[in-house]
Design a protein around this motif. Structure first.
Motif, mmCIF file in Angstrom:
data_model
loop_
_atom_site.group_PDB
_atom_site.id
_atom_site.type_symbol
_atom_site.label_atom_id
_atom_site.label_comp_id
_atom_site.label_asym_id
_atom_site.label_seq_id
_atom_site.Cartn_x
_atom_site.Cartn_y
_atom_site.Cartn_z
ATOM 1 N N MET A 153 0.831 -1.205 0.000
ATOM 2 C CA MET A 153 0.000 0.000 0.000
ATOM 3 C C MET A 153 0.867 1.258 0.000
ATOM 4 S SD MET A 153 -3.202 -0.842 -0.157
ATOM 5 C CE MET A 153 -4.321 0.293 0.650
ATOM 6 N N SER A 154 1.221 1.706 -1.185
ATOM 7 C CA SER A 154 2.051 2.895 -1.360
ATOM 8 C C SER A 154 1.311 3.917 -2.208
ATOM 9 C CB SER A 154 3.371 2.518 -2.048
ATOM 10 O OG SER A 154 4.012 3.662 -2.556
ATOM 11 N N LYS A 155 1.098 5.116 -1.687
ATOM 12 C CA LYS A 155 0.399 6.154 -2.442
ATOM 13 C C LYS A 155 1.209 6.604 -3.656
ATOM 14 C CE LYS A 155 -2.375 7.929 1.382
ATOM 15 N NZ LYS A 155 -2.715 9.106 2.218
ATOM 16 N N LYS A 156 2.500 6.313 -3.644
ATOM 17 C CA LYS A 156 3.341 6.696 -4.775
ATOM 18 C C LYS A 156 3.022 5.860 -6.009
ATOM 19 C CE LYS A 156 8.186 7.402 -6.103
ATOM 20 N NZ LYS A 156 9.602 7.363 -5.636
ATOM 21 N N PHE A 157 2.503 4.634 -5.820
ATOM 22 C CA PHE A 157 2.272 3.735 -6.949
ATOM 23 C C PHE A 157 0.838 3.204 -7.052
ATOM 24 C CE2 PHE A 157 6.887 3.602 -6.717
ATOM 25 C CZ PHE A 157 7.256 3.560 -8.061
ATOM 26 N N VAL A 158 0.147 3.022 -5.936
ATOM 27 C CA VAL A 158 -1.208 2.464 -5.977
ATOM 28 C C VAL A 158 -2.205 3.525 -6.427
ATOM 29 C CG1 VAL A 158 -3.075 1.442 -4.627
ATOM 30 C CG2 VAL A 158 -0.705 0.771 -4.175
ATOM 31 N N PRO A 159 -3.020 3.241 -7.445
ATOM 32 C CA PRO A 159 -4.022 4.202 -7.903
ATOM 33 C C PRO A 159 -4.997 4.582 -6.789
ATOM 34 C CG PRO A 159 -3.747 2.443 -9.508
ATOM 35 C CD PRO A 159 -3.001 2.027 -8.277
ATOM 36 N N LYS A 160 -5.337 5.863 -6.728
ATOM 37 C CA LYS A 160 -6.202 6.381 -5.673
ATOM 38 C C LYS A 160 -7.561 5.711 -5.655
ATOM 39 C CE LYS A 160 -8.031 10.734 -3.811
ATOM 40 N NZ LYS A 160 -8.091 12.215 -4.016
ATOM 41 N N VAL A 161 -8.081 5.349 -6.828
ATOM 42 C CA VAL A 161 -9.410 4.751 -6.890
ATOM 43 C C VAL A 161 -9.461 3.439 -6.124
ATOM 44 C CG1 VAL A 161 -8.961 3.507 -9.073
ATOM 45 C CG2 VAL A 161 -11.311 4.162 -8.447
ATOM 46 N N LEU A 162 -8.344 2.719 -6.041
ATOM 47 C CA LEU A 162 -8.334 1.464 -5.296
ATOM 48 C C LEU A 162 -8.332 1.721 -3.794
ATOM 49 C CD1 LEU A 162 -5.923 -0.724 -7.465
ATOM 50 C CD2 LEU A 162 -8.411 -0.454 -7.604
ATOM 51 N N PHE A 163 -7.665 2.783 -3.361
ATOM 52 C CA PHE A 163 -7.766 3.184 -1.961
ATOM 53 C C PHE A 163 -9.219 3.491 -1.616
ATOM 54 C CE2 PHE A 163 -3.181 4.163 -2.327
ATOM 55 C CZ PHE A 163 -2.713 3.655 -1.132
ATOM 56 N N ASN A 164 -9.907 4.166 -2.540
ATOM 57 C CA ASN A 164 -11.307 4.500 -2.307
ATOM 58 C C ASN A 164 -12.186 3.257 -2.236
ATOM 59 O OD1 ASN A 164 -11.067 7.334 -2.175
ATOM 60 N ND2 ASN A 164 -11.126 7.525 -4.403
ATOM 61 N N CYS A 165 -11.900 2.287 -3.079
ATOM 62 C CA CYS A 165 -12.702 1.058 -3.100
ATOM 63 C C CYS A 165 -12.619 0.293 -1.784
ATOM 64 C CB CYS A 165 -12.255 0.149 -4.246
ATOM 65 S SG CYS A 165 -12.801 0.682 -5.889
ATOM 66 N N VAL A 166 -11.459 0.290 -1.137
ATOM 67 C CA VAL A 166 -11.271 -0.543 0.061
ATOM 68 C C VAL A 166 -11.365 0.249 1.364
ATOM 69 C CG1 VAL A 166 -9.845 -2.163 -1.232
ATOM 70 C CG2 VAL A 166 -8.742 -0.329 0.067
ATOM 71 N N ALA A 167 -11.637 1.552 1.279
ATOM 72 C CA ALA A 167 -11.729 2.365 2.489
ATOM 73 C C ALA A 167 -12.937 1.951 3.324
ATOM 74 C CB ALA A 167 -11.833 3.836 2.114
ATOM 75 N N VAL A 168 -12.751 1.905 4.634
ATOM 76 C CA VAL A 168 -13.840 1.606 5.566
ATOM 77 C C VAL A 168 -13.954 2.773 6.538
ATOM 78 C CG1 VAL A 168 -14.650 0.082 7.409
ATOM 79 C CG2 VAL A 168 -13.543 -0.890 5.386
ATOM 80 N N THR A 169 -15.152 3.331 6.657
ATOM 81 C CA THR A 169 -15.391 4.461 7.541
ATOM 82 C C THR A 169 -16.244 4.011 8.714
ATOM 83 O OG1 THR A 169 -15.277 6.029 5.701
ATOM 84 C CG2 THR A 169 -16.319 6.807 7.732
ATOM 85 N N ILE A 170 -15.732 4.244 9.908
ATOM 86 C CA ILE A 170 -16.444 3.913 11.141
ATOM 87 C C ILE A 170 -16.526 5.180 11.975
ATOM 88 C CG2 ILE A 170 -16.495 2.488 13.214
ATOM 89 C CD1 ILE A 170 -14.782 0.441 11.729
ATOM 90 N N ALA A 171 -17.734 5.678 12.183
ATOM 91 C CA ALA A 171 -17.964 6.888 12.975
ATOM 92 C C ALA A 171 -17.089 8.044 12.492
ATOM 93 C CB ALA A 171 -17.730 6.610 14.456
ATOM 94 N N ASN A 172 -17.096 8.261 11.178
ATOM 95 C CA ASN A 172 -16.377 9.374 10.539
ATOM 96 C C ASN A 172 -14.861 9.213 10.511
ATOM 97 O OD1 ASN A 172 -18.761 10.841 9.952
ATOM 98 N ND2 ASN A 172 -18.811 11.613 12.071
ATOM 99 N N ASN A 173 -14.362 8.065 10.918
ATOM 100 C CA ASN A 173 -12.929 7.788 10.832
ATOM 101 C C ASN A 173 -12.686 6.768 9.726
ATOM 102 O OD1 ASN A 173 -12.034 9.400 13.107
ATOM 103 N ND2 ASN A 173 -13.036 7.870 14.407
ATOM 104 N N THR A 174 -11.913 7.169 8.703
ATOM 105 C CA THR A 174 -11.678 6.312 7.546
ATOM 106 C C THR A 174 -10.370 5.554 7.694
ATOM 107 O OG1 THR A 174 -12.902 7.804 6.094
ATOM 108 C CG2 THR A 174 -11.407 6.244 5.040
ATOM 109 N N SER A 175 -10.430 4.254 7.425
ATOM 110 C CA SER A 175 -9.251 3.395 7.509
ATOM 111 C C SER A 175 -9.113 2.631 6.208
ATOM 112 C CB SER A 175 -9.390 2.411 8.678
ATOM 113 O OG SER A 175 -8.411 1.395 8.602
ATOM 114 N N ASN A 176 -7.878 2.283 5.842
ATOM 115 C CA ASN A 176 -7.633 1.449 4.670
ATOM 116 C C ASN A 176 -7.405 -0.001 5.059
ATOM 117 O OD1 ASN A 176 -7.874 3.079 2.285
ATOM 118 N ND2 ASN A 176 -6.086 4.199 3.004
ATOM 119 N N THR A 177 -7.846 -0.377 6.237
ATOM 120 C CA THR A 177 -7.844 -1.763 6.715
ATOM 121 C C THR A 177 -6.444 -2.338 6.829
ATOM 122 O OG1 THR A 177 -7.901 -3.074 4.681
ATOM 123 C CG2 THR A 177 -9.942 -2.029 5.335
#
Length: 267
Positions: free
Chosen positions: A96-120
């Motif tokens: 999981m590197s923001k330098k190489f991983v497309p942002k859309v994939l971060f968005n696909c796997v993001a989990v938000t719990i009580a307004n706190n977003t995590s990439n698991t």
């Protein structure tokens, strides 16, 4: 496919510069070269059966943790192996590197719990690039723009890597449940900015362990830590030979994910 292959090369060069990985590579590479005699595709594929033994070349005499940053080293090793198996295909494995991983994939796997977003606990992402031969570019932004247009044709696998099995098996089980539950609770959501696992062609969550426990006979088909990962959507794998009802060798992971691209590979 020229630009996409170059992207892979640039990523692997970046991966090789990870301090803990580069530190052990001089030792591991000697062992790997010996295992690749004669050097052919079958022997490279079978490295998956021996990754745990290679890991222990710099982890002798320890049960837990291994070398400093052992978890990171294991992630890098698994990523290196998968990319070599997938080399001449439109598939790439990345930490999981923001330098190489497309942002859309971060968005696909993001989990938000009580307004706190995590990439698991998403240590490695594996995904295909549709129409890869037409990709032009060299940056994560370029690749993001390209695959966003083809998001429905992308199969994404999250691979959680851990050197220890007993203490960590509940984590992938819980994350897989979150992704699979399609929860309707107001304080929990999966995905971000209009993207989620449902945006993809296919989505799976898998577990890959070393493991660092010395006595593998302790792992039984009815052990709690084995049962926790038995039904993961992406499967359960480890860095040694397949043991039925316990775990499959890492070498079985690539053809499980994208068998259409690896038709000539068999275990």
């Amino acid at each position: 496919m020229k630009d996409f292959l170059l992207y892979k090369k640039n990523y692997l060069n970046f991966l090789s510069q990870t301090p803990t990985f580069s530190k052990v590579w001089s030792t591991w590479s000697k062992k790997i070269k010996n295992e690749l005699q004669p050097c052919n595709g079958e022997n490279l594929f079978n490295i998956g059966d021996k990754m745990r033994a290679i890991f222990f070349e710099t982890n002798k005499g320890r049960d837990q943790g291994g070398v400093s940053g052992g978890g990171t080293v294991w992630e890098c090793f698994v990523t290196w192996y998968l990319n070599l198996i997938f080399w001449n295909t439109p598939i790439i494995a990345m930490r999981m590197s923001k330098k190489f991983v497309p942002k859309v994939l971060f968005n696909c796997v993001a989990v938000t719990i009580a307004n706190n977003t995590s990439n698991t606990e998403s240590d490695i992402l594996i995904f295909n690039v549709p129409n890869h031969e037409t990709f032009k570019g060299s940056s994560a932004v370029d690749l993001n723009d390209f695959i966003t247009q083809n998001i429905k044709n992308i199969n994404l696998w999250i691979i959680q890597c851990k050197t220890n099995w007993n203490e960590n098996s509940q984590v992938p089980m819980l994350w897989d449940l979150v992704y699979s539950s399609r929860t309707t609770r107001s304080n929990v959501s999966v995905g971000n900015n209009g993207f989620s696992p449902a945006s993809l062609g296919d989505f799976r969550y898998a577990f890959v362990t070393c493991p660092t426990q010395k006595d593998l006979s302790r792992f039984k088909h009815n052990s709690v830590h084995v049962l926790r990962v038995k039904n993961l959507t992406g499967g359960n794998f480890w860095g040694t030979h397949t043991k039925p009802d316990i775990a499959r060798s890492i070498k079985e992971l690539p053809p499980t994910i994208y068998k259409d691209f690896l038709g000539g590979v068999s275990s």
